[in-house]
Enzyme design. Structure first.
Site, PDB file in Angstrom:
ATOM      1  N   PRO A  57      18.738  30.198 -31.537  1.00  0.00           N
ATOM      2  CA  PRO A  57      20.829  29.714 -31.858  1.00  0.00           C
ATOM      3  C   PRO A  57      20.540  28.539 -31.539  1.00  0.00           C
ATOM      4  CG  PRO A  57      19.432  31.686 -30.759  1.00  0.00           C
ATOM      5  CD  PRO A  57      18.298  31.810 -31.512  1.00  0.00           C
ATOM      6  N   PRO A  58      21.679  27.991 -31.317  1.00  0.00           N
ATOM      7  CA  PRO A  58      22.198  26.868 -30.554  1.00  0.00           C
ATOM      8  C   PRO A  58      21.395  27.460 -28.917  1.00  0.00           C
ATOM      9  CG  PRO A  58      23.423  27.312 -31.978  1.00  0.00           C
ATOM     10  CD  PRO A  58      22.840  28.243 -31.704  1.00  0.00           C
ATOM     11  N   GLY A  59      21.287  26.161 -28.371  1.00  0.00           N
ATOM     12  CA  GLY A  59      21.477  26.019 -26.996  1.00  0.00           C
ATOM     13  C   GLY A  59      20.555  26.648 -25.393  1.00  0.00           C
ATOM     14  N   VAL A  60      19.158  27.244 -26.573  1.00  0.00           N
ATOM     15  CA  VAL A  60      18.211  28.361 -25.825  1.00  0.00           C
ATOM     16  C   VAL A  60      17.658  27.124 -25.529  1.00  0.00           C
ATOM     17  CG1 VAL A  60      18.735  30.958 -27.089  1.00  0.00           C
ATOM     18  CG2 VAL A  60      16.382  28.758 -28.501  1.00  0.00           C
ATOM     19  N   GLY A  61      17.543  25.678 -26.058  1.00  0.00           N
ATOM     20  CA  GLY A  61      16.182  24.887 -25.479  1.00  0.00           C
ATOM     21  C   GLY A  61      15.111  24.608 -25.585  1.00  0.00           C
ATOM     22  N   LYS A  62      15.626  24.696 -27.605  1.00  0.00           N
ATOM     23  CA  LYS A  62      14.497  23.929 -28.005  1.00  0.00           C
ATOM     24  C   LYS A  62      13.724  22.300 -28.153  1.00  0.00           C
ATOM     25  CE  LYS A  62      16.204  25.484 -32.008  1.00  0.00           C
ATOM     26  NZ  LYS A  62      17.428  26.284 -31.101  1.00  0.00           N
ATOM     27  N   THR A  63      15.361  21.890 -28.223  1.00  0.00           N
ATOM     28  CA  THR A  63      14.776  20.271 -28.482  1.00  0.00           C
ATOM     29  C   THR A  63      14.610  19.827 -27.151  1.00  0.00           C
ATOM     30  OG1 THR A  63      16.711  19.570 -29.495  1.00  0.00           O
ATOM     31  CG2 THR A  63      15.936  18.138 -28.542  1.00  0.00           C
ATOM     32  N   SER A  78      19.781  49.124 -39.236  1.00  0.00           N
ATOM     33  CA  SER A  78      18.952  49.628 -37.985  1.00  0.00           C
ATOM     34  C   SER A  78      19.750  50.605 -37.596  1.00  0.00           C
ATOM     35  CB  SER A  78      18.919  48.544 -36.642  1.00  0.00           C
ATOM     36  OG  SER A  78      19.933  47.498 -37.064  1.00  0.00           O
ATOM     37  N   LYS A  86      19.109  44.444 -27.345  1.00  0.00           N
ATOM     38  CA  LYS A  86      19.029  46.496 -28.007  1.00  0.00           C
ATOM     39  C   LYS A  86      18.895  46.875 -26.317  1.00  0.00           C
ATOM     40  CE  LYS A  86      19.057  46.452 -32.446  1.00  0.00           C
ATOM     41  NZ  LYS A  86      18.129  47.087 -33.634  1.00  0.00           N
TER      42      LYS A  86
END
Length: 806
Positions: free
Chosen positions: A390-396, A713, A756
């Site tokens: 997801p966005p904002g997790v530090g991939k870039t 689930s 979870k």
């Protein structure tokens, strides 16, 4: 033919003997005298085309038709009076009365001339207008009864009319001045016309407009109306002439400028040659010097020398010179065979990665594995990684840290919205403004052939369209078996990308083309859990924002409780972007008070958050005890972390109808159906009277109906809730569960286990029922986060029911 209409009086002067035969300008008295003469009842009609004869105007008419020649000859012998009428359609060779306009002009034949080519030309002068009536004869030429054309009474000559009359003269003289095809004598004639009606007739006759427009002017009865319409036509004609002259003048100026520049360049070239060199000599010398230091192979060197020789033969002033120079500069600035030296210190690399990013263990582990193999082997093809999350997790930002950890240069391109294949492969040199593709341009910018290359937002690349297929063009870039000979259309050469460490990022791997997805090593990055966000805030976000706002760490402190409240109640997200913004807002609010010299406590409290942000934006689902029949606590994964949800089942008198509510998706509805059918099939095993399924309606509801819910689930939870409702047995307290079920009652693994489990812990749940195949996922979680939790793993649904129900 009667369509050759010549107004050049200077040509007529040599044909007509004596000036008395032509009346070039009519006075007001002459015009009144012509109008007062009686007109005959019957008149011979001369059809003309491509022009209209106006009263008072003299015109030469070229007569070619047999009927017309007979007419003018007989009239010339007689009273010299004829009726001139224009044809409605000029292409009719033998016009009948119906092919002629009804309003024409009575004309007097001044002279008949035999031209050198054998044709006859009649010099005629218009007298007054008439209306053609009944046709008397059609052979040997047309004769018709005529009546006078009635005009409105003489208009009053006031200031307005005088101004209109003057404007007509001025515009006409301007047109004569601007138009090269009108002789200057016409201007003199216009200037000396005193009669308003003759001026209007004279201008109308000579105006460059359609024949139908001229006929309309002839048929208008009101002189002032004719004058106003004529003024509009003259204005339009003047504007067109001015525009033409402006265009011609600009073209001439541009041509003169180009010729001047060419002459100056030629002179400059001659002067430079006399002085012992040309202007582009230094550029060529610089290129040759740079070429000596390049580590390219013989193929590239030969091409460079060939293109450099071509440059020397091109005139520096020519457009091709700059195109050729740009190509050679692109070749010379690429880092052919130039590589940075990798850092093989595993401990240092690990420390750098841990310092810059908290968590992301799988990615760090993969990078360290690559370094280890590189250190042992000395040379290997770089892996092509794809970080999905997801966005904002530090991939870039992880790309920068990797480059820093292994000592390589860093370069990044954003692929979001890319829709042109040429952006990847480059444009061919034949196109105007051609340039290399973004891959080669980035390598040129990186100044080494083995950088860490981040392909950001690879899932946002457009598919096939009119400009090609950019995602297919990336196949060659990201294929380790092919990218050692990547072909760029601009370079027209192969470039080795095999040593480049490509790191792609994506939010949704499902939207990436399957062939492209197959070429990358997918590493999933899930959203951060609260504990991880707390650590990231402490280690990175708070120090960074304090520094950016000019504050010291001792001036403001954030407790763990405050950070958790910020995360859980004000910034629900997978990454930490909104958390960083929230921390910045807190610091700004305190910085404002400090700048105003107010006393500010160093410790931020939860009350401060309420004052700054207001009431909580998000509220987590509170755990409720399972002391109600048919209610079971389930575990859910969301894009912003884990959460608990409740499955509620109620029975009512009916005929066995199953109702599902709570904004459920198709997969979740199918899970409910499977659970209900399994319960029916195993009713005797679970001590349920089978008649109940025919006597009761079943309603399954998942609260928070405004929130869409989907996924398999919740199957285990739904079956447990159904069993509780039918058997009248409650579920154990502080118990939650997750898992997919089959019609055979098997429990299948699900995703999002980490999120979870942490959601369950936040809700003070102590016992968790999980699929047996998810046990390995639990072992991957830091044991610190699992304290106080008891896990039970199941493969069969009957075992879940037996253990869950009291």
């Amino acid at each position: 033919m009667e369509d050759n209409f010549d107004f050049l009086n200077n040509k007529l002067a040599g044909i007509i003997d004596g000036p008395d035969d032509i009346i070039p300008i009519l006075s007001i008295e002459d015009e009144e005298q012509m109008s007062s003469k009686d007109i005959p009842a019957v008149l011979s009609i001369l059809p003309i085309r491509n022009t209209v004869l106006f009263p008072g105007v003299i015109a030469p008419i070229n007569v070619n038709r047999e009927k017309s020649i007979n007419l003018v000859r007989e009239a010339n012998v007689g009273d010299k009076t004829i009726g001139v009428v224009s044809q409605i359609q000029s292409d009719i060779e033998d016009p009948r009365p119906d092919d002629l306009n009804k309003v024409g002009t009575i004309a007097r034949i001044i002279k008949l001339l035999q031209m050198p080519d054998g044709s006859t030309t009649a010099i005629i002068q218009g007298r007054r207008r008439f209306v053609m009536g009944q046709i008397v004869q059609e052979e040997p030429y047309i004769k018709a009864a005529i009546t006078p054309f009635h005009v409105k009474k003489k208009i009053k000559v006031d200031d307005n009319f005088e101004a209109l009359f003057s404007s007509l003269k001025d515009l006409s003289m301007q047109i004569v001045k601007l138009s090269p095809s009108i002789p200057v004598e016409a201007s003199f004639a216009i200037k000396n016309i005193e009669s308003p009606s003759f001026l209007i007739n004279f201008i109308s006759s000579n105006l460059n407009i359609e024949i139908a427009e001229k006929q309309k002017l002839l048929e208008i009865t009101d002189l002032q109306e004719r004058a106003n319409i004529l003024l509009g036509l003259l204005t339009k004609e003047l504007q067109m002439l001015e525009l033409k002259n402006q265009i011609q003048s600009k073209v001439k100026t541009d041509m003169d400028k180009q010729q001047r520049e060419y002459m100056l360049n030629q002179q400059l070239k001659t002067i430079q040659e006399e002085l012992g060199g040309t202007g582009n000599e230094q550029e060529i010398l610089d290129l040759k010097e740079k070429a000596k230091t390049k580590k390219w192979d013989s193929k590239v060197a030969d091409l460079f020398n060939k293109e450099l020789n071509k440059l020397q033969r091109i005139n520096p002033a020519a457009h091709e010179y700059s195109v050729q120079l740009n190509y050679l500069e692109a070749l010379i600035e690429l880092p052919w065979g130039e590589y940075t030296e990798d850092i093989y210190d595993m401990k240092l690399a690990e420390d750098i990665l841990n310092k810059d990013h908290y968590g992301l263990e799988k990615v760090k582990e993969r990078i360290l594995e690559y370094l280890a193999v590189l250190k042992l082997k000395g040379d290997m093809k770089s892996p092509i990684l794809c970080l999905v999350g997801p966005p904002g997790v530090g991939k870039t930002s992880l790309g920068k840290s990797i480059a820093k950890a292994i000592g390589r240069n860093y370069v990044r391109i954003s692929l979001g919205g890319l829709h042109d294949e040429a952006e990847i492969r480059g444009h061919r040199k034949t196109y105007i403004g051609a340039m290399p593709g973004r891959i080669i341009k980035s390598i040129r910018k990186a100044k080494s052939s083995n950088p860490v290359f981040v392909l950001d937002e690879i899932d946002k690349v457009s598919g096939a369209n009119v400009n090609g297929d950019p995602s297919s063009a990336l196949l060659e870039v990201l294929d380790p078996e092919q990218n050692n000979a990547f072909y760029d259309n601009y370079l027209e050469l192969e470039y080795d990308l095999s040593k480049v460490l490509f790191i792609a990022t994506a939010n949704n791997i499902g939207s990436v083309q399957p062939a492209l997805r197959d070429r990358m090593e997918i590493i999933e990055i899930s959203g951060y859990i609260i504990q991880e966000k707390v650590e990231i805030a402490k280690r990175h976000l708070i120090p960074k924002q304090l520094a950016e706002h000019g504050m010291k760490s001792r001036q403001l402190t954030f407790s763990k409780e405050v950070i958790e409240k910020l995360i859980d109640e004000y910034t629900r997200e997978s990454g930490v972007r909104n958390l960083e913004r929230a921390i910045a807002k807190v610091i700004r609010s305190k910085a404002r008070l400090i700048a105003a010299d107010e006393k500010v406590p160093a410790k931020i409290t939860t009350e401060d958050l309420v004052n700054i942000f207001g009431a909580s934006k998000y509220k987590s689902e509170k755990y409720q005890t399972n002391n109600i029949l048919g209610v079971v606590t389930g575990l859910a994964w969301t894009a912003v972390g884990g959460d608990i949800l409740f499955i509620e089942v109620s029975l009512s008198k009916g005929k066995g109808k199953l109702t599902l509510t709570g904004n459920l998706g198709d997969v979740m509805k199918e899970s409910a159906t499977i659970a209900f059918e399994f319960l029916k099939a195993h009713a005797s095993q679970l001590n349920i009277n089978e008649e109940m399924f025919e006597q009761y309606n079943v309603h399954i509801h998942v609260p928070e109906g405004a929130t869409p819910k989907d996924g398999p689930s919740a199957g285990v939870t739904m079956l447990t809730a159904l069993t509780s409702a039918f058997t009248k047995r409650k579920v154990k307290d502080k118990l939650a569960m997750t898992g997919e079920i089959t019609l055979r009652g098997k429990v299948l693994p699900v995703g999002g286990i980490k999120e979870k489990i942490l959601a369950a812990k936040r809700s003070n749940i102590t016992e968790l029922f999980l699929p047996a195949d998810n046990e390995s996922d639990v072992k991957d979680i830091n044991s610190e986060y699992l304290k106080g939790l008891h896990f039970f793993y199941f493969k069969d649904m009957i075992d879940v029911i037996n253990m869950a129900l009291c």
